[in-house]
Scaffold this motif. Structure first.
Motif, mmCIF file in Angstrom:
data_model
loop_
_atom_site.group_PDB
_atom_site.id
_atom_site.type_symbol
_atom_site.label_atom_id
_atom_site.label_comp_id
_atom_site.label_asym_id
_atom_site.label_seq_id
_atom_site.Cartn_x
_atom_site.Cartn_y
_atom_site.Cartn_z
ATOM 1 N N VAL A 32 2.565 -1.093 -9.495
ATOM 2 C CA VAL A 32 3.968 -1.518 -9.357
ATOM 3 C C VAL A 32 4.846 -0.321 -9.000
ATOM 4 O O VAL A 32 5.724 -0.414 -8.126
ATOM 5 N N PHE A 33 4.604 0.804 -9.644
ATOM 6 C CA PHE A 33 5.380 2.007 -9.329
ATOM 7 C C PHE A 33 5.193 2.413 -7.870
ATOM 8 O O PHE A 33 6.158 2.695 -7.162
ATOM 9 N N LEU A 34 3.928 2.430 -7.406
ATOM 10 C CA LEU A 34 3.668 2.839 -6.030
ATOM 11 C C LEU A 34 4.212 1.839 -5.014
ATOM 12 O O LEU A 34 4.674 2.223 -3.940
ATOM 13 N N LEU A 35 4.165 0.550 -5.333
ATOM 14 C CA LEU A 35 4.679 -0.447 -4.403
ATOM 15 C C LEU A 35 6.211 -0.474 -4.367
ATOM 16 O O LEU A 35 6.794 -0.915 -3.373
ATOM 17 N N PHE A 52 2.507 2.179 4.280
ATOM 18 C CA PHE A 52 2.306 2.700 2.935
ATOM 19 C C PHE A 52 1.965 1.584 1.951
ATOM 20 O O PHE A 52 1.054 1.722 1.137
ATOM 21 N N VAL A 53 2.674 0.474 2.023
ATOM 22 C CA VAL A 53 2.431 -0.644 1.107
ATOM 23 C C VAL A 53 1.015 -1.188 1.292
ATOM 24 O O VAL A 53 0.298 -1.445 0.320
ATOM 25 N N PHE A 54 0.575 -1.350 2.537
ATOM 26 C CA PHE A 54 -0.763 -1.886 2.751
ATOM 27 C C PHE A 54 -1.860 -0.896 2.377
ATOM 28 O O PHE A 54 -2.922 -1.297 1.889
ATOM 29 N N VAL A 55 -1.622 0.396 2.557
ATOM 30 C CA VAL A 55 -2.601 1.394 2.121
ATOM 31 C C VAL A 55 -2.695 1.410 0.599
ATOM 32 O O VAL A 55 -3.794 1.446 0.029
ATOM 33 N N VAL A 56 -1.553 1.361 -0.076
ATOM 34 C CA VAL A 56 -1.554 1.312 -1.545
ATOM 35 C C VAL A 56 -2.250 0.043 -2.026
ATOM 36 O O VAL A 56 -3.041 0.072 -2.968
#
Length: 83
Positions: A32-35, A52-56
């Motif tokens: 959640v923090f990374l997204l 970035f969102v899809f890599v995470v």
């Protein structure tokens, strides 16, 4: 005078299993923090934010698969001598 406490030694297998469970509990919080991190970026980086969102997302799936594989192993009660 009291005797000094003996250190608590856990079996290696049960210790690793507990740490895997802790990591599995922490993974959604980190996810959640990374997204949510791209929300703090300036408005000009929408394309990089999507990447970035899809890599995470892919990394979270990979880590969850590794943790699930580690937690899927049966717990052996005879591993007490495996220190």
């Amino acid at each position: 005078m009291r005797r000094p406490r003996q250190p608590l030694f856990l079996a290696r297998a049960s210790y690793r299993r507990r740490r895997l469970r802790d990591a599995a509990r922490l993974l959604p919080v980190v996810g959640v923090f990374l997204l949510m991190l791209p929300l703090l970026w300036p408005q000009g980086g929408a394309g990089s934010a999507v990447i970035f969102v899809f890599v995470v997302w892919a990394l979270l799936i990979g880590f969850a698969a590794v943790l699930a594989h580690g937690l899927d192993q049966p717990e052996t009660p005879s591993a007490a001598g495996d220190d």
